[in-house]
Design a protein around this motif. Structure first.
Motif, PDB file in Angstrom:
ATOM      1  N   MET A 197       9.524  38.890  42.938  1.00  0.00           N
ATOM      2  CA  MET A 197       9.915  37.582  41.937  1.00  0.00           C
ATOM      3  C   MET A 197      10.507  38.336  40.493  1.00  0.00           C
ATOM      4  O   MET A 197      11.026  38.125  39.899  1.00  0.00           O
ATOM      5  CB  MET A 197       8.685  36.869  41.698  1.00  0.00           C
ATOM      6  N   LEU A 198       9.684  39.733  40.294  1.00  0.00           N
ATOM      7  CA  LEU A 198      10.194  40.258  38.893  1.00  0.00           C
ATOM      8  C   LEU A 198      11.486  41.191  38.972  1.00  0.00           C
ATOM      9  O   LEU A 198      12.140  41.340  38.104  1.00  0.00           O
ATOM     10  CB  LEU A 198       8.924  41.431  38.631  1.00  0.00           C
ATOM     11  N   GLU A 199      12.052  41.262  40.182  1.00  0.00           N
ATOM     12  CA  GLU A 199      13.156  42.270  40.436  1.00  0.00           C
ATOM     13  C   GLU A 199      14.349  41.666  40.052  1.00  0.00           C
ATOM     14  O   GLU A 199      15.265  42.432  38.715  1.00  0.00           O
ATOM     15  CB  GLU A 199      13.540  42.596  42.135  1.00  0.00           C
ATOM     16  N   PRO A 200      14.836  40.381  40.070  1.00  0.00           N
ATOM     17  CA  PRO A 200      15.912  39.549  39.607  1.00  0.00           C
ATOM     18  C   PRO A 200      15.643  39.417  38.034  1.00  0.00           C
ATOM     19  O   PRO A 200      16.706  39.505  37.339  1.00  0.00           O
ATOM     20  CB  PRO A 200      16.024  38.220  40.269  1.00  0.00           C
ATOM     21  N   ILE A 201      14.453  39.313  37.570  1.00  0.00           N
ATOM     22  CA  ILE A 201      14.409  39.260  36.134  1.00  0.00           C
ATOM     23  C   ILE A 201      14.801  40.317  35.235  1.00  0.00           C
ATOM     24  O   ILE A 201      15.299  40.016  34.467  1.00  0.00           O
ATOM     25  CB  ILE A 201      12.865  38.693  35.879  1.00  0.00           C
ATOM     26  N   GLN A 202      14.168  41.451  35.797  1.00  0.00           N
ATOM     27  CA  GLN A 202      14.431  42.609  34.947  1.00  0.00           C
ATOM     28  C   GLN A 202      15.993  43.047  35.244  1.00  0.00           C
ATOM     29  O   GLN A 202      16.792  43.452  34.225  1.00  0.00           O
ATOM     30  CB  GLN A 202      13.582  43.900  35.571  1.00  0.00           C
ATOM     31  N   VAL A 203      16.667  42.900  36.345  1.00  0.00           N
ATOM     32  CA  VAL A 203      17.910  43.257  36.478  1.00  0.00           C
ATOM     33  C   VAL A 203      18.648  42.437  35.778  1.00  0.00           C
ATOM     34  O   VAL A 203      19.830  42.442  35.014  1.00  0.00           O
ATOM     35  CB  VAL A 203      18.227  43.324  37.974  1.00  0.00           C
ATOM     36  N   GLY A 204      18.443  41.034  35.888  1.00  0.00           N
ATOM     37  CA  GLY A 204      19.122  39.847  35.111  1.00  0.00           C
ATOM     38  C   GLY A 204      19.077  40.160  33.730  1.00  0.00           C
ATOM     39  O   GLY A 204      20.255  39.694  33.020  1.00  0.00           O
ATOM     40  N   TYR A 205      18.025  40.425  33.145  1.00  0.00           N
ATOM     41  CA  TYR A 205      17.830  40.566  31.652  1.00  0.00           C
ATOM     42  C   TYR A 205      18.648  41.756  31.338  1.00  0.00           C
ATOM     43  O   TYR A 205      19.237  41.702  30.233  1.00  0.00           O
ATOM     44  CB  TYR A 205      16.531  40.542  31.304  1.00  0.00           C
ATOM     45  N   GLY A 206      18.756  42.805  31.987  1.00  0.00           N
ATOM     46  CA  GLY A 206      19.339  43.768  31.737  1.00  0.00           C
ATOM     47  C   GLY A 206      20.921  43.595  31.561  1.00  0.00           C
ATOM     48  O   GLY A 206      21.532  43.848  30.593  1.00  0.00           O
ATOM     49  N   ALA A 207      21.499  42.623  32.497  1.00  0.00           N
ATOM     50  CA  ALA A 207      22.985  42.586  32.478  1.00  0.00           C
ATOM     51  C   ALA A 207      23.003  41.565  31.145  1.00  0.00           C
ATOM     52  O   ALA A 207      24.315  41.642  30.647  1.00  0.00           O
ATOM     53  CB  ALA A 207      23.235  41.647  33.725  1.00  0.00           C
ATOM     54  N   VAL A 208      22.174  40.757  30.700  1.00  0.00           N
ATOM     55  CA  VAL A 208      22.341  39.914  29.667  1.00  0.00           C
ATOM     56  C   VAL A 208      22.371  40.990  28.360  1.00  0.00           C
ATOM     57  O   VAL A 208      23.433  40.682  27.388  1.00  0.00           O
ATOM     58  CB  VAL A 208      21.488  38.838  29.407  1.00  0.00           C
ATOM     59  N   ILE A 209      21.535  41.664  28.411  1.00  0.00           N
ATOM     60  CA  ILE A 209      21.494  42.782  26.941  1.00  0.00           C
ATOM     61  C   ILE A 209      23.020  43.494  27.065  1.00  0.00           C
ATOM     62  O   ILE A 209      23.350  43.872  26.078  1.00  0.00           O
ATOM     63  CB  ILE A 209      20.295  43.462  27.114  1.00  0.00           C
ATOM     64  N   LEU A 210      23.391  43.862  28.217  1.00  0.00           N
ATOM     65  CA  LEU A 210      24.455  45.056  28.261  1.00  0.00           C
ATOM     66  C   LEU A 210      25.537  43.997  27.894  1.00  0.00           C
ATOM     67  O   LEU A 210      26.634  44.438  26.898  1.00  0.00           O
ATOM     68  CB  LEU A 210      24.888  45.460  29.613  1.00  0.00           C
ATOM     69  N   SER A 211      25.871  42.762  28.036  1.00  0.00           N
ATOM     70  CA  SER A 211      26.975  41.870  27.860  1.00  0.00           C
ATOM     71  C   SER A 211      26.799  41.709  26.257  1.00  0.00           C
ATOM     72  O   SER A 211      27.895  41.692  25.585  1.00  0.00           O
ATOM     73  CB  SER A 211      26.791  40.655  28.511  1.00  0.00           C
ATOM     74  N   PHE A 212      25.453  41.252  25.684  1.00  0.00           N
ATOM     75  CA  PHE A 212      25.381  41.142  24.230  1.00  0.00           C
ATOM     76  C   PHE A 212      25.968  42.564  23.529  1.00  0.00           C
ATOM     77  O   PHE A 212      26.606  42.280  22.636  1.00  0.00           O
ATOM     78  CB  PHE A 212      24.084  40.717  24.058  1.00  0.00           C
TER      79      PHE A 212
END
Length: 304
Positions: A153-168
């Protein structure tokens, strides 16, 4: 005759007194002003010459002079060494100083890395629970299956949050271009805002390890680009060190996550790869078509 003898004795006494005074002055200046006897009371003796007395005291005087000079030099070296250490410490402090960063940006930036750090620490702990359960038969707080489920359950949270930060981080360069910070650069600066999300979001389709490694490289590349922009006056001067601190925290979190997952690489149930997901999607579509055709045939048979 008697008169001549008395005159000669007076002259000799005067000469002896003069020599004694000269000797006393020389010895008092060279041998710590030691008290000497008067030649009038104690006539000079050949055996106790001033040179012998000076030779007796000279080693002590030389040793004291050497000690004084050595101790003063050692003190100066200690002072210089401490001054050098303080100077180097000040240089390091000034180099990594965030004093020029706006307080709002610093506070929000530090708060922004909390989810990354939290998911990383949880991944490390759950990996330890899974490994402990595999060895001892049960975990400390969670069972092996529960810990593995929570880890997935944590895997998509960490990877998804990383994608958001990179886009920002990429979008910041669009804002700098609109503000004209450092001049108008056009597509050269807009490219950073396009490449960042183009690299970040496809990582959601990759296995977790490959996704995290790809994001780590993307964070590093964006930091290099931001530091270069700050050096060339295309971004605020404080932005380089600000980005270094945040990138270091995120990078350390990714490394910790990878190390934790490596400890359970042989225990953790293998997840579905992108190839497996595509194959499952094709299989489901094929099965749905077969069911639709089966219904049509059944309706035709019922009509007949």
């Amino acid at each position: 005759m008697l008169y001549r003898t008395s005159a000669a004795r007076s002259v000799l006494r005067a000469i002896s007194s003069a020599n004694g005074s000269v000797t006393r002055s020389a010895l008092s200046n060279k041998v710590f002003k030691a008290p000497l006897t008067s030649s009038a009371c104690y006539p000079a003796r050949p055996t106790s010459s001033p040179s012998l007395s000076l030779a007796t005291r000279k080693p002590v005087t030389t040793a004291l002079v050497r000690y004084a000079s050595t101790s003063s030099k050692d003190g100066e070296e200690d002072v210089d060494m401490m001054a050098g250490i303080k100077t180097e410490a000040k240089v390091i402090k000034d180099t990594f100083s965030l004093a020029d960063v706006p307080k709002e940006a610093l506070a929000l930036g530090m708060a922004g890395v909390i989810p990354y750090v939290a998911t990383s620490l949880q991944t490390v702990y759950l990996s330890w629970e899974i490994k402990n359960a595999a060895i001892a038969g049960d975990g400390l707080i969670f069972s092996g299956q529960s810990a593995e489920l929570m880890l997935h359950m944590l895997e998509p949270i960490q990877v998804g949050y990383g994608a958001v930060i990179l886009s920002f981080l990429g979008a910041i360069h669009w804002g700098l271009e609109w503000a004209g910070y450092g001049g108008k650069l056009g597509y050269k600066r807009y490219a950073a805002g396009v490449i960042a999300p183009a690299v970040a979001w496809p990582t959601l389709l990759l296995p977790v390890e490959y996704a995290l490694i790809t994001q780590f490289l993307a964070f590093t590349f964006l930091y290099y680009n931001d530091a270069l922009a700050a050096t060339r006056g295309r971004a605020p001067a404080w932005y380089s060190m600000y980005r270094f601190v945040l990138t270091f925290i995120v990078g350390a979190s990714i490394v910790a996550t990878l190390v934790g997952r490596e400890q359970i690489s042989g225990v953790l149930t293998s997840e579905h790869t992108i190839k497996d997901k595509i194959s499952a999607l094709i299989f489901l579509q094929k099965k749905e078509k077969e069911e639709v055709e089966a219904r049509r045939r059944a309706e035709i048979e019922d009509v007949e």
